[in-house]
Scaffold this motif. Structure first.
Motif, mmCIF file in Angstrom:
data_model
loop_
_atom_site.group_PDB
_atom_site.id
_atom_site.type_symbol
_atom_site.label_atom_id
_atom_site.label_comp_id
_atom_site.label_asym_id
_atom_site.label_seq_id
_atom_site.Cartn_x
_atom_site.Cartn_y
_atom_site.Cartn_z
ATOM 1 N N GLU A 208 0.835 -1.213 0.000
ATOM 2 C CA GLU A 208 0.000 0.000 0.000
ATOM 3 C C GLU A 208 0.866 1.257 0.000
ATOM 4 O O GLU A 208 0.551 2.249 -0.686
ATOM 5 C CB GLU A 208 -0.919 -0.012 1.228
ATOM 6 N N LYS A 209 1.957 1.216 0.767
ATOM 7 C CA LYS A 209 2.858 2.387 0.795
ATOM 8 C C LYS A 209 3.478 2.623 -0.572
ATOM 9 O O LYS A 209 3.556 3.778 -1.056
ATOM 10 C CB LYS A 209 3.950 2.160 1.832
ATOM 11 N N GLU A 215 1.392 6.654 -6.794
ATOM 12 C CA GLU A 215 0.314 7.600 -7.117
ATOM 13 C C GLU A 215 0.785 9.040 -6.906
ATOM 14 O O GLU A 215 0.454 9.928 -7.714
ATOM 15 C CB GLU A 215 -0.908 7.293 -6.238
ATOM 16 N N GLU A 216 1.548 9.241 -5.793
ATOM 17 C CA GLU A 216 2.075 10.596 -5.568
ATOM 18 C C GLU A 216 3.031 11.012 -6.680
ATOM 19 O O GLU A 216 2.994 12.169 -7.157
ATOM 20 C CB GLU A 216 2.766 10.662 -4.216
ATOM 21 N N ASP A 217 3.886 10.123 -7.108
ATOM 22 C CA ASP A 217 4.807 10.440 -8.211
ATOM 23 C C ASP A 217 4.032 10.759 -9.487
ATOM 24 O O ASP A 217 4.394 11.689 -10.240
ATOM 25 C CB ASP A 217 5.768 9.270 -8.445
ATOM 26 N N GLY A 219 1.001 11.923 -9.648
ATOM 27 C CA GLY A 219 0.358 13.222 -9.492
ATOM 28 C C GLY A 219 1.352 14.362 -9.669
ATOM 29 O O GLY A 219 1.048 15.383 -10.321
ATOM 30 N N LYS A 220 2.571 14.212 -9.125
ATOM 31 C CA LYS A 220 3.597 15.245 -9.278
ATOM 32 C C LYS A 220 4.031 15.362 -10.743
ATOM 33 O O LYS A 220 4.300 16.478 -11.238
ATOM 34 C CB LYS A 220 4.794 14.930 -8.406
ATOM 35 N N ALA A 221 4.115 14.272 -11.443
ATOM 36 C CA ALA A 221 4.493 14.333 -12.865
ATOM 37 C C ALA A 221 3.449 15.096 -13.675
ATOM 38 O O ALA A 221 3.777 15.911 -14.548
ATOM 39 C CB ALA A 221 4.677 12.917 -13.405
ATOM 40 N N GLN A 222 2.179 14.831 -13.370
ATOM 41 C CA GLN A 222 1.120 15.552 -14.085
ATOM 42 C C GLN A 222 1.182 17.047 -13.757
ATOM 43 O O GLN A 222 0.995 17.906 -14.627
ATOM 44 C CB GLN A 222 -0.241 14.975 -13.697
#
Length: 277
Positions: A208-209, A215-217, A219-222
């Protein structure tokens, strides 16, 4: 046979009777010992009394001492057997004496026949006493054996009855023990399964981590892509504004009659530093 020869034969017979007395006594002792061994421990030991005189062991004395049905104890039966054996030896000695006396008389054979008949009658009179003593001892052994078997049967029945009464309680105890064993086995299995469950939970949390990081990566890429697109759009808008400003300035100078530079050169000569996004 002359008188001297007969006397020697008679002496030999008497000597044989005397020598036979120890063997008869030993036989009586062995029989008494066997009765003592068979007698129960909680009853008095039957013991034979000392041998009385020969007169007391005459046939008449024996018949008077042991009438039919008089033997009612093991001790009396053992004593009767010993008395009968001793009475037999007395009859044998009496017969030898009578036979010796007959040889000095007329009608020797008839005298000897009377002595034999007296001995036979005496032995016949002793026989019922011996048979009754032997029968009583045999029946006594049978009775003791039957009593012992009865006691064993009673004890066995008591033990069986006790076991039957305790059977429900024993079954309950066995059921409780079975439940305790099953509970301990379940606890043991649960203890063995616990580490595997903990490991699975740790793996799940790690996955999960990683998924959150991915997912965070993403989101940051977008967001970076949007920032780059916005920056390029601002650069483009700034270039358009500069171009319009240069054209307006060139047109203004042309109206004033000067020799203005071309809008392209004017736009190229001006340095515009756009703001970073």
């Amino acid at each position: 046979m002359d008188v001297s020869g007969f006397s020697r034969v008679l002496s030999a017979l008497l000597l044989g009777l005397v020598l036979a007395q120890p063997a008869l006594a030993q036989q009586d002792k062995a029989q008494q010992d066997k009765v003592l061994e068979d007698a129960p421990q909680d009853q008095p030991r039957p013991q034979a009394s000392p041998a009385p005189s020969a007169a007391a062991h005459s046939v008449d004395a024996m018949v008077a001492r042991y009438p039919q049905g008089a033997i009612d104890t093991d001790a009396l039966a053992v004593q009767a057997q010993a008395d009968v054996n001793y009475a037999r030896s007395v009859l044998a000695a009496q017969f030898a004496n009578a036979q010796n006396a007959c040889h000095g008389r007329f009608f020797t054979n008839a005298c000897i026949d009377r002595a034999k008949e007296a001995q036979r009658a005496g032995l016949a009179a002793l026989r019922p006493v011996e048979l009754e003593a032997n029968a009583y001892l045999r029946q006594s052994r049978v009775d003791r054996r039957d009593r012992a078997l009865t006691e064993q049967r009673i004890k066995a029945e008591a033990v069986a009855q006790e076991r039957l009464q305790l059977q429900p309680e024993n079954e309950k105890k066995a059921a409780r023990k079975a439940e305790e064993r099953a509970s301990r086995e379940q606890e043991r299995q649960a203890g063995q399964a616990a580490p595997a469950g903990i490991v699975d939970d740790r793996v799940r949390r790690h996955e999960e981590k990683l998924q959150r990081l991915r997912e965070e990566d993403a989101g940051k890429a977008q967001e970076r892509a949007r920032n780059i697109a916005a920056y390029e759009e601002k650069q483009k808008e700034a270039a358009e504004r500069q171009k319009k400003v240069a054209e307006k300035k060139a047109q203004k100078q042309q109206k004033q009659g000067g020799n203005p530079a071309s809008p392209a050169a004017t736009a190229a000569g001006q340095a515009v530093t756009p703001a970073k996004p």
